[in-house]
Design a protein around this motif. Sequence first.
Motif, PDB file in Angstrom:
ATOM      1  N   GLN A 100       2.518  19.053  -9.114  1.00 15.78           N
ATOM      2  CA  GLN A 100       1.081  19.333  -9.126  1.00 15.78           C
ATOM      3  C   GLN A 100       0.426  18.201  -9.893  1.00 15.78           C
ATOM      4  O   GLN A 100       0.875  17.858 -10.989  1.00 15.78           O
ATOM      5  N   TYR A 101      -0.621  17.614  -9.300  1.00 11.30           N
ATOM      6  CA  TYR A 101      -1.290  16.515  -9.988  1.00 11.30           C
ATOM      7  C   TYR A 101      -2.762  16.449  -9.608  1.00 11.30           C
ATOM      8  O   TYR A 101      -3.192  17.074  -8.641  1.00 11.30           O
ATOM      9  N   VAL A 102      -3.499  15.703 -10.397  1.00 13.60           N
ATOM     10  CA  VAL A 102      -4.912  15.490 -10.144  1.00 13.60           C
ATOM     11  C   VAL A 102      -5.111  14.005  -9.896  1.00 13.60           C
ATOM     12  O   VAL A 102      -4.662  13.173 -10.693  1.00 13.60           O
ATOM     13  N   LYS A 142     -10.043  13.461  -9.470  1.00 12.71           N
ATOM     14  CA  LYS A 142     -10.609  14.790  -9.686  1.00 12.71           C
ATOM     15  C   LYS A 142     -10.304  15.786  -8.567  1.00 12.71           C
ATOM     16  O   LYS A 142     -10.980  16.783  -8.423  1.00 12.71           O
ATOM     17  N   GLN A 143      -9.281  15.508  -7.761  1.00 16.17           N
ATOM     18  CA  GLN A 143      -8.845  16.437  -6.723  1.00 16.17           C
ATOM     19  C   GLN A 143      -7.440  16.937  -7.067  1.00 16.17           C
ATOM     20  O   GLN A 143      -6.553  16.136  -7.340  1.00 16.17           O
ATOM     21  N   HIS A 144      -7.264  18.251  -7.042  1.00 17.65           N
ATOM     22  CA  HIS A 144      -5.955  18.846  -7.309  1.00 17.65           C
ATOM     23  C   HIS A 144      -5.106  18.730  -6.048  1.00 17.65           C
ATOM     24  O   HIS A 144      -5.559  19.065  -4.964  1.00 17.65           O
ATOM     25  N   LYS A 145      -3.869  18.252  -6.219  1.00 17.33           N
ATOM     26  CA  LYS A 145      -2.974  18.055  -5.086  1.00 17.33           C
ATOM     27  C   LYS A 145      -1.575  18.520  -5.431  1.00 17.33           C
ATOM     28  O   LYS A 145      -1.217  18.634  -6.599  1.00 17.33           O
ATOM     29  N   GLU A 146      -0.783  18.776  -4.384  1.00 16.59           N
ATOM     30  CA  GLU A 146       0.622  19.132  -4.550  1.00 16.59           C
ATOM     31  C   GLU A 146       1.454  18.254  -3.625  1.00 16.59           C
ATOM     32  O   GLU A 146       0.999  17.827  -2.570  1.00 16.59           O
ATOM     33  N   LYS A 199      -3.610  15.156 -14.886  1.00 16.31           N
ATOM     34  CA  LYS A 199      -2.349  15.778 -15.267  1.00 16.31           C
ATOM     35  C   LYS A 199      -1.344  15.694 -14.110  1.00 16.31           C
ATOM     36  O   LYS A 199      -1.657  16.017 -12.975  1.00 16.31           O
ATOM     37  N   LYS A 227       5.766  21.757 -10.856  1.00 19.84           N
ATOM     38  CA  LYS A 227       5.416  23.176 -10.763  1.00 19.84           C
ATOM     39  C   LYS A 227       6.602  23.991 -11.260  1.00 19.84           C
ATOM     40  O   LYS A 227       7.752  23.681 -10.926  1.00 19.84           O
TER      41      LYS A 227
END
Length: 86
Positions: free
Chosen positions: A6-8, A11-15, A72, A76
């Motif tokens: 899991q990362y940003v 400013k977009q959260h992605k997996e 970050k 996960k």
Amino acid sequence: MARTIQYVYNKQHKELLFSYQEHLNIHEAVAEAEGIDLKEFLKMEQQIEAVSDTKAVRDYRDNYFRKLGFGKITLKPKENKPIGKK
């Protein structure tokens, strides 16, 4: 065994699915997923490792990725499933 990162990024959260068979660490995996070339970064990281401690390397890596636009970056948590359940 594949894990999920899991990362940003910008400013977009992605997996992203991650395996140690393909990448040395999660930072290399997210950089590749976003199309970022890490050749210069890896050279500098090796130089820092040769003359300093692991905290200096970690600080350099964290600051470098922050400048690239990453927030970050973490694995996960694993889900503990009972035996026989999928």
